[in-house]
Design a protein around this motif. Structure first.
Motif, PDB file in Angstrom:
ATOM      1  N   ALA A 124       2.910   5.963  -3.058  1.00 37.08           N
ATOM      2  CA  ALA A 124       4.005   6.793  -3.564  1.00 37.08           C
ATOM      3  C   ALA A 124       4.050   6.779  -5.088  1.00 37.08           C
ATOM      4  N   LEU A 125       3.958   5.598  -5.680  1.00 36.41           N
ATOM      5  CA  LEU A 125       4.009   5.480  -7.136  1.00 36.41           C
ATOM      6  C   LEU A 125       2.928   6.302  -7.822  1.00 36.41           C
ATOM      7  N   SER A 126       1.737   6.329  -7.232  1.00 40.37           N
ATOM      8  CA  SER A 126       0.620   7.043  -7.842  1.00 40.37           C
ATOM      9  C   SER A 126       0.734   8.562  -7.688  1.00 40.37           C
ATOM     10  N   ASN A 127       1.696   8.997  -6.862  1.00 40.47           N
ATOM     11  CA  ASN A 127       1.884  10.427  -6.581  1.00 40.47           C
ATOM     12  C   ASN A 127       3.297  10.851  -6.990  1.00 40.47           C
ATOM     13  N   TYR A 128       3.614  10.595  -8.263  1.00 38.37           N
ATOM     14  CA  TYR A 128       4.914  10.981  -8.830  1.00 38.37           C
ATOM     15  C   TYR A 128       6.092  10.260  -8.173  1.00 38.37           C
ATOM     16  N   GLY A 129       5.847   9.149  -7.497  1.00 45.52           N
ATOM     17  CA  GLY A 129       6.924   8.446  -6.811  1.00 45.52           C
ATOM     18  C   GLY A 129       7.375   9.152  -5.545  1.00 45.52           C
ATOM     19  N   SER A 130       6.463   9.901  -4.945  1.00 44.05           N
ATOM     20  CA  SER A 130       6.833  10.760  -3.814  1.00 44.05           C
ATOM     21  C   SER A 130       6.029  10.424  -2.567  1.00 44.05           C
ATOM     22  N   GLN A 131       6.727  10.326  -1.441  1.00 41.27           N
ATOM     23  CA  GLN A 131       6.062  10.249  -0.142  1.00 41.27           C
ATOM     24  C   GLN A 131       6.149  11.576   0.594  1.00 41.27           C
ATOM     25  N   LEU A 132       7.184  12.333   0.297  1.00 40.95           N
ATOM     26  CA  LEU A 132       7.382  13.663   0.859  1.00 40.95           C
ATOM     27  C   LEU A 132       7.424  14.648  -0.299  1.00 40.95           C
ATOM     28  N   LYS A 133       6.635  15.705  -0.222  1.00 41.50           N
ATOM     29  CA  LYS A 133       6.485  16.632  -1.346  1.00 41.50           C
ATOM     30  C   LYS A 133       7.841  17.120  -1.858  1.00 41.50           C
TER      31      LYS A 133
ATOM     32  N   HIS B  96      10.173  15.399  -3.042  1.00 42.08           N
ATOM     33  CA  HIS B  96      11.215  14.389  -2.888  1.00 42.08           C
ATOM     34  C   HIS B  96      10.690  13.099  -3.538  1.00 42.08           C
ATOM     35  N   HIS B  97      11.385  12.627  -4.576  1.00 43.40           N
ATOM     36  CA  HIS B  97      10.874  11.539  -5.403  1.00 43.40           C
ATOM     37  C   HIS B  97      11.830  10.350  -5.348  1.00 43.40           C
ATOM     38  N   ASP B  98      11.373   9.277  -4.727  1.00 45.08           N
ATOM     39  CA  ASP B  98      12.212   8.103  -4.510  1.00 45.08           C
ATOM     40  C   ASP B  98      12.260   7.181  -5.723  1.00 45.08           C
ATOM     41  N   VAL B  99      11.180   7.164  -6.496  1.00 41.67           N
ATOM     42  CA  VAL B  99      11.103   6.320  -7.689  1.00 41.67           C
ATOM     43  C   VAL B  99      10.436   7.106  -8.805  1.00 41.67           C
ATOM     44  N   LYS B 100      10.517   6.578 -10.028  1.00 36.19           N
ATOM     45  CA  LYS B 100       9.863   7.222 -11.179  1.00 36.19           C
ATOM     46  C   LYS B 100       8.389   6.815 -11.178  1.00 36.19           C
ATOM     47  N   GLY B 101       7.558   7.637 -10.588  1.00 37.77           N
ATOM     48  CA  GLY B 101       6.141   7.322 -10.465  1.00 37.77           C
ATOM     49  C   GLY B 101       5.314   7.935 -11.562  1.00 37.77           C
ATOM     50  N   LEU B 102       4.035   7.995 -11.331  1.00 42.15           N
ATOM     51  CA  LEU B 102       3.112   8.620 -12.269  1.00 42.15           C
ATOM     52  C   LEU B 102       2.063   9.405 -11.492  1.00 42.15           C
TER      53      LEU B 102
ATOM     54  N   ALA C 253       0.829  -1.207   0.000  1.00 42.70           N
ATOM     55  CA  ALA C 253       0.000   0.000   0.000  1.00 42.70           C
ATOM     56  C   ALA C 253       0.860   1.254   0.000  1.00 42.70           C
ATOM     57  N   GLU C 254       1.915   1.253   0.792  1.00 42.15           N
ATOM     58  CA  GLU C 254       2.805   2.410   0.864  1.00 42.15           C
ATOM     59  C   GLU C 254       3.486   2.654  -0.481  1.00 42.15           C
ATOM     60  N   LYS C 255       3.920   1.586  -1.130  1.00 43.05           N
ATOM     61  CA  LYS C 255       4.570   1.723  -2.437  1.00 43.05           C
ATOM     62  C   LYS C 255       3.605   2.271  -3.483  1.00 43.05           C
ATOM     63  N   ILE C 256       2.387   1.752  -3.484  1.00 40.84           N
ATOM     64  CA  ILE C 256       1.396   2.208  -4.465  1.00 40.84           C
ATOM     65  C   ILE C 256       1.030   3.668  -4.227  1.00 40.84           C
TER      66      ILE C 256
END
Length: 367
Positions: free
Chosen positions: A210-219, A221-227, A205-208
């Motif tokens: 982040a992935l769904s929000n540009y790969g970001s958990q903290l505004k 700051h992008h940990d992965v290439k999300g969408l 759930a945490e990964k999804i």
């Protein structure tokens, strides 16, 4: 009298006050992305599905795609999918970089046939996507048993099955994760696109999220290439109101389905089959006939709108021509797609409309 396949105005008239109030809540909040309405809907829908986590996303295709991405599936991996499904199931696999491996359905239920899955498993297989087609749950126990044997993930495509039960358990909590669509025509439909993932896996759930929000958990700051795939505040607010009526509306669908089944029992048409362990929500009521096109034409002449779900199976679509599946490769699916016809179905189909559909179809079936 013209009878629509699905009346999308009637439910909104029934909920006019509630939907208007929901709109005003969002309008007055000044917060339109990832706000309180989304948070509350996610909590309420997770509870409804008996799941621990829900992540609102942009649509049902994104929901499945994000699950696959979060698991890290991609190039070189294989995902088992039904040969009989809407193409979005396959597209989610393709978008992840993996390869869809089709398995034929049980011709009675139209869902993936568990007895055929093991033969399709290879060392590259990573997951099985079980589609709850037309609102009826797939037979999950043997699928889950196979997944445990081969250490595979089980993903539910529950886009058509909001509220359905399998052996007393709600769809959305049967596998490792589930993808839902809130397309307007679904049993729980938004007033635009929307979707969600449900799961009991906190890490997933945490990964999804982040992935769904540009790969970001903290505004910023992008940990992965999300969408960018987020359920917006307005749709969440409207869905919250409609969720309170979902069970009632599903019950109305079941009553209509029962009347159809009774009325058409002697027509020679192939009617939906419901196993004793299934409690479907009748997203669609699908009949089959070798004279499908003639039946549809006669019903259209009588003012009754029907739909073919779906005229072309995924393996015969131009989008998948590179897989080189010839005509006849999946004969059960091809037969189904050549014969199915979906009758009008929805919680706001009235008695006169229902009686007219029954009368006209019985007449057409006996021509």
């Amino acid at each position: 009298m013209k009878i629509p396949f699905l009346d999308l105005t009637a439910p909104h008239q029934e909920l006019k006050t509630e939907l208007s109030n929901a709109f005003e809540r969002v309008l007055n909040s000044g917060w339109y992305i990832h706000g309180e309405e989304v948070r509350l809907f996610e909590k309420e829908f997770a509870t409804y599905c008996n799941a621990q986590h829900c992540i609102g996303v942009g649509n049902g295709l994104d929901a499945l795609h994000l699950i696959l991405r979060a698991y890290g599936f991609g190039n070189g991996d294989e995902i088992i999918v039904p040969s009989n499904t809407f193409i979005a199931t396959w597209l989610a696999v393709s978008q992840s970089g993996a390869t869809p491996v089709p398995v034929e359905p049980d011709e009675r239920t139209y869902n993936i046939n568990p007895s055929l899955i093991e033969a399709a498993i290879t060392p590259r297989t990573k997951a099985i996507i079980a589609v709850h087609l037309y609102g009826q749950p797939a037979d999950m126990d043997p699928i889950i048993a196979l997944a445990k044997k081969y250490k595979l993930k089980v993903i539910e495509d529950a886009a058509q099955a909001h509220g359905a039960y399998y052996k007393g358990k709600r769809t959305g909590s049967l596998g490792d994760a589930a993808g839902f669509s809130f397309y307007p025509g679904k049993n729980l439909g938004a007033l635009g696109d929307g979707g969600a993932v449900t799961t009991n896996d906190a890490e997933l759930a945490e990964k999804i999220r982040a992935l769904s929000n540009y790969g970001s958990q903290l505004k910023y700051h992008h940990d992965v290439k999300g969408l960018n795939s987020r359920l917006d505040e307005l749709q969440a607010a409207l869905l919250r109101e409609k969720l309170t009526r979902l069970d009632e509306w599903n019950a109305r669908r079941k009553l209509i389905a029962h009347q159809y089944l009774t009325a058409f029992s002697d027509t020679g048409l192939v009617l939906p089959y419901v196993p004793e362990w299934a409690d479907p929500v009748w997203h669609l009521f699908v009949i089959r006939s070798p004279q499908r096109d003639q039946l549809q034409a006669q019903l259209s002449t009588a003012g009754i709108n029907t739909v073919i779900h779906y005229p072309v199976p995924p393996h015969r679509q131009a989008a998948y021509s590179e897989l080189n599946y010839n005509q006849g490769t999946f004969p059960v699916s091809e037969k189904i797609h050549n014969e199915v016809l979906s009758l009008p179905m929805g919680p706001h189909l009235n008695k006169l409309q229902l009686a007219t559909i029954i009368e006209e179809l019985i007449a057409a079936a006996h021509v």
